[in-house]
Design an enzyme around this catalytic site. Structure first.
Site, short mmCIF file in Angstrom:
data_model
loop_
_atom_site.label_atom_id
_atom_site.label_comp_id
_atom_site.label_asym_id
_atom_site.label_seq_id
_atom_site.Cartn_x
_atom_site.Cartn_y
_atom_site.Cartn_z
N HIS A 16 0.85 -1.27 -0.03
CA HIS A 16 0.06 -0.09 -0.01
C HIS A 16 0.76 1.26 -0.07
O HIS A 16 0.52 2.22 -0.74
CB HIS A 16 -0.90 0.05 1.27
CG HIS A 16 -1.89 -1.12 1.48
ND1 HIS A 16 -2.22 -1.74 2.52
CD2 HIS A 16 -2.97 -1.33 0.78
CE1 HIS A 16 -2.86 -2.44 2.34
NE2 HIS A 16 -3.36 -2.27 1.23
N LYS A 43 -17.32 -6.94 7.76
CA LYS A 43 -15.99 -7.41 7.85
C LYS A 43 -15.40 -7.02 9.41
O LYS A 43 -15.20 -5.87 9.55
CB LYS A 43 -15.09 -6.82 6.87
CG LYS A 43 -14.91 -7.87 5.87
CD LYS A 43 -13.38 -7.38 5.20
CE LYS A 43 -13.43 -7.56 3.64
NZ LYS A 43 -12.16 -7.24 3.11
N ARG A 62 -1.64 -5.53 -8.60
CA ARG A 62 -0.57 -6.40 -8.26
C ARG A 62 -0.47 -7.59 -9.45
O ARG A 62 0.73 -8.00 -9.79
CB ARG A 62 -0.93 -7.45 -7.08
CG ARG A 62 -0.70 -6.54 -5.69
CD ARG A 62 -1.48 -7.45 -4.48
NE ARG A 62 -2.78 -7.30 -4.86
CZ ARG A 62 -3.87 -7.79 -3.87
NH1 ARG A 62 -3.36 -7.75 -2.61
NH2 ARG A 62 -5.10 -7.86 -4.30
N SER A 71 -3.00 -7.82 2.90
CA SER A 71 -3.08 -7.79 4.25
C SER A 71 -3.61 -8.87 5.01
O SER A 71 -3.13 -9.23 6.13
CB SER A 71 -4.18 -6.40 4.75
OG SER A 71 -3.87 -5.38 4.19
O1 PNS Z 1 -8.44 -2.99 0.47
P1 PNS Z 1 -9.68 -3.59 -0.21
O2 PNS Z 1 -10.68 -4.08 0.92
O3 PNS Z 1 -9.38 -4.39 -1.34
O4 PNS Z 1 -10.44 -2.29 -0.94
C1 PNS Z 1 -11.67 -2.39 -1.50
C2 PNS Z 1 -12.21 -1.13 -1.48
C3 PNS Z 1 -12.63 -0.46 -0.10
C4 PNS Z 1 -11.36 -0.08 -2.19
C5 PNS Z 1 -13.90 -1.21 -2.36
O5 PNS Z 1 -14.64 -2.32 -1.65
C6 PNS Z 1 -14.87 -0.07 -2.07
O6 PNS Z 1 -14.33 0.89 -3.03
N1 PNS Z 1 -15.52 0.19 -1.31
C7 PNS Z 1 -16.54 1.40 -1.06
C8 PNS Z 1 -17.95 1.05 -1.17
C9 PNS Z 1 -18.14 1.17 -3.05
O7 PNS Z 1 -18.12 2.30 -3.13
N2 PNS Z 1 -18.56 0.04 -3.36
C10 PNS Z 1 -18.80 0.16 -4.82
C11 PNS Z 1 -17.75 -0.20 -5.88
S1 PNS Z 1 -18.00 -0.26 -7.32
#
Ligand code: PNS
Length: 163
Positions: free
Chosen positions: A18, A42, A91, A128
């Site tokens: 990150h 979560k 990645r 993570s």
């Molecule tokens: O670190 P992660 O868990 O891979 O991050 C994923 C994250 C938090 C970036 C993604 O789940 C997200 O953008 N969540 C916010 C809710 C949202 O906007 N959902 C619609 C996505 S199109």
């Protein structure tokens, strides 16, 4: 006009992978927001406040990083702060499918753009959840997370074991 971007994620906890993306984004944009997205379904190892504190500590030296939490859609976070770009690390090809879907959905919702930065090959396997799993079973993750995160991670795992 100030060029802004957001690096979103769960950051439970922040890893060197990150940090690599945030540092590179901080060189491309005037201000980089790191948004810790709250996912109620979560249960994290760290609370959102702890994650924010750790991210603040390890990004302080960049000088243009703002760390905040957000509950809800990422596009709403961007709209409220007039942020036109989401920066994501890629990645491997396996990340691409879902990331493309989210990028297209977000663009369709508000017009926000997603900019992909290829992760450094050093961290292409890093997540993570893997860090937490390896650390839980006593594996060495000292090269994968910043020192302050490592300390807190080891403490938290020990606390969890006792409770
Ligand atoms: O670190 P992660 O868990 O891979 O991050 C994923 C994250 C938090 C970036 C993604 O789940 C997200 O953008 N969540 C916010 C809710 C949202 O906007 N959902 C619609 C996505 S199109």
């Amino acid at each position: 006009m100030e060029r802004r971007a957001v690096c979103p994620g769960s950051f439970d906890p922040i890893t060197n992978g990150h940090l690599d993306i945030i540092e590179r984004a901080s060189r491309l944009y005037d201000v980089v927001h790191v948004a810790v997205l709250i996912n109620k379904s979560k249960q994290g190892l760290f609370t959102v406040e702890e994650r924010i504190q750790l991210i603040k500590e390890v990004t302080a030296e960049y000088g243009n990083v703002v760390v905040e939490s957000h509950h809800g859609l990422l596009v709403d976070y961007c709209k409220d702060r007039e942020i036109p770009a989401i920066v994501k690390g890629l990645r491997a090809v396996s990340d691409f499918d879902y990331e493309l879907q989210m990028a297209q959905m977000n663009n369709g919702l508000t017009g926000v753009e997603t900019v992909f930065i290829p992760t450094s090959p050093t961290y292409s396997f890093l997540s993570s959840s893997l860090v937490k799993e390896v650390a839980t079973y006593g594996g060495d993750v000292s090269h994968l997370v910043p020192e302050s995160v490592l300390r807190r991670l080891i403490e938290r795992i020990a606390e969890r074991r006792q409770s």
